[in-house]
Design a protein around this motif. Structure first.
Motif, PDB file in Angstrom:
ATOM      1  N   TYR A 271      28.509  13.126   9.487  1.00  0.00           N
ATOM      2  CA  TYR A 271      27.179  13.744   9.539  1.00  0.00           C
ATOM      3  C   TYR A 271      27.308  15.123  10.154  1.00  0.00           C
ATOM      4  N   TRP A 272      26.550  16.099   9.569  1.00  0.00           N
ATOM      5  CA  TRP A 272      26.589  17.487  10.034  1.00  0.00           C
ATOM      6  C   TRP A 272      25.171  18.026  10.066  1.00  0.00           C
ATOM      7  N   GLY A 273      24.673  18.324  11.253  1.00  0.00           N
ATOM      8  CA  GLY A 273      23.324  18.870  11.362  1.00  0.00           C
ATOM      9  C   GLY A 273      23.140  19.628  12.657  1.00  0.00           C
ATOM     10  N   ILE A 274      22.627  20.852  12.563  1.00  0.00           N
ATOM     11  CA  ILE A 274      22.363  21.707  13.722  1.00  0.00           C
ATOM     12  C   ILE A 274      20.848  21.875  13.859  1.00  0.00           C
ATOM     13  N   ASN A 275      20.380  22.176  15.063  1.00  0.00           N
ATOM     14  CA  ASN A 275      18.946  22.373  15.307  1.00  0.00           C
ATOM     15  C   ASN A 275      18.172  21.098  14.948  1.00  0.00           C
ATOM     16  N   MET A 276      17.203  21.187  14.032  1.00  0.00           N
ATOM     17  CA  MET A 276      16.456  19.984  13.649  1.00  0.00           C
ATOM     18  C   MET A 276      17.390  18.940  13.043  1.00  0.00           C
TER      19      MET A 276
END
Length: 254
Positions: free
Chosen positions: A146-151
């Motif tokens: 999984y890759w997610g920045i901020n929201m």
């Protein structure tokens, strides 16, 4: 259980892009144009106010597909992209713009709103993973990242905490208020991005969230600069991170 329905397909520079829906949730799956063998999957979460095909999403996906031969998927978060906004969405967005115009802190509003969106989005990501793992080119026994920045972090932390199928994750740039307790439940390898001069998230807040993860292997990447100045080379680092933990060799194109 929702089924995956492909709605459009295109191919460019070795990457196949397929639009889909899972129930009424729209998304996109990027895959290598050549080869039908099973390959690892990375799920991504986009930032607030953006959408599944934002240049940041498409760019990161291309690095993973062309550089590692991975599959990459992302869905529009509730109230974003091709999904309708509710009255609650409109009220929270209006409050954010009001605070911004008044020079007031945005954090309390963003934390509250993102927590609401995460409650809706986590089961959607779990349904997405269920359906993608039914595809023969992905399968149910391959590694998933999984890759997610901020929201994308606000949604990703509770998702990764809830789903044991995720084996490595890249997060960053969010407040610890709601997420710290969920982060304590995560033990998979983590790479975490933090901007040292972030005008919204203090250094202490960013470090507190990083510190909360229970992972034995976690790496903190700190760069000078403001909230929106995360260096592009951090995407290259994330690709190398996923190569280490999901399998694959980084090629020159990545």
């Amino acid at each position: 259980m929702h089924s995956l329905q492909f709605t459009a397909e295109s191919s460019s520079n070795g990457v196949v892009e397929r639009d889909f829906t899972v129930g009424d949730v729209p998304g996109v799956l990027w895959s290598p144009a050549s080869g039908t063998d099973r390959a690892p999957l990375v799920l991504m979460g986009h930032g607030g106010g953006n959408h599944k095909k934002h240049p940041a999403m498409a760019g990161r996906a291309r690095l993973l597909v062309t550089g590692l031969g991975f599959h990459v998927a992302v869905i529009d978060a509730p109230g974003h992209g091709d999904r309708p906004r509710t009255a609650h969405d409109e009220a929270e967005i209006a409050e954010l713009f009001r605070a911004r115009a008044a020079g007031e802190p945005e954090g309390p509003i963003v934390v509250r709103y993102n927590d609401h969106l995460a409650e809706l989005a986590v089961p959607e990501y779990q349904a997405l993973l269920d359906t993608l793992q039914e595809l023969p080119e992905i399968g149910s026994d391959g590694p998933v990242g999984y890759w997610g920045i901020n929201m994308g972090t606000a949604i990703g932390v509770p998702f990764v905490a809830a789903d044991p199928r995720i084996t490595a994750a890249v997060f960053g740039q969010h407040w610890p208020d709601v997420l710290a307790e969920k982060a304590k439940q995560i033990t998979v390898p983590i790479e975490f991005d933090l901007q040292w001069d972030d005008e919204h998230i203090s250094r202490e807040e960013g470090l507190a969230l990083f510190d909360a993860f229970a992972s034995k292997e976690k790496s903190l990447h700190v760069n000078s600069g403001r909230h929106k100045e995360l260096p592009r080379f951090e995407a290259d680092s994330a690709v190398r991170f996923f190569a280490r933990h999901l399998g694959g060799v980084v090629t020159a194109s990545a």
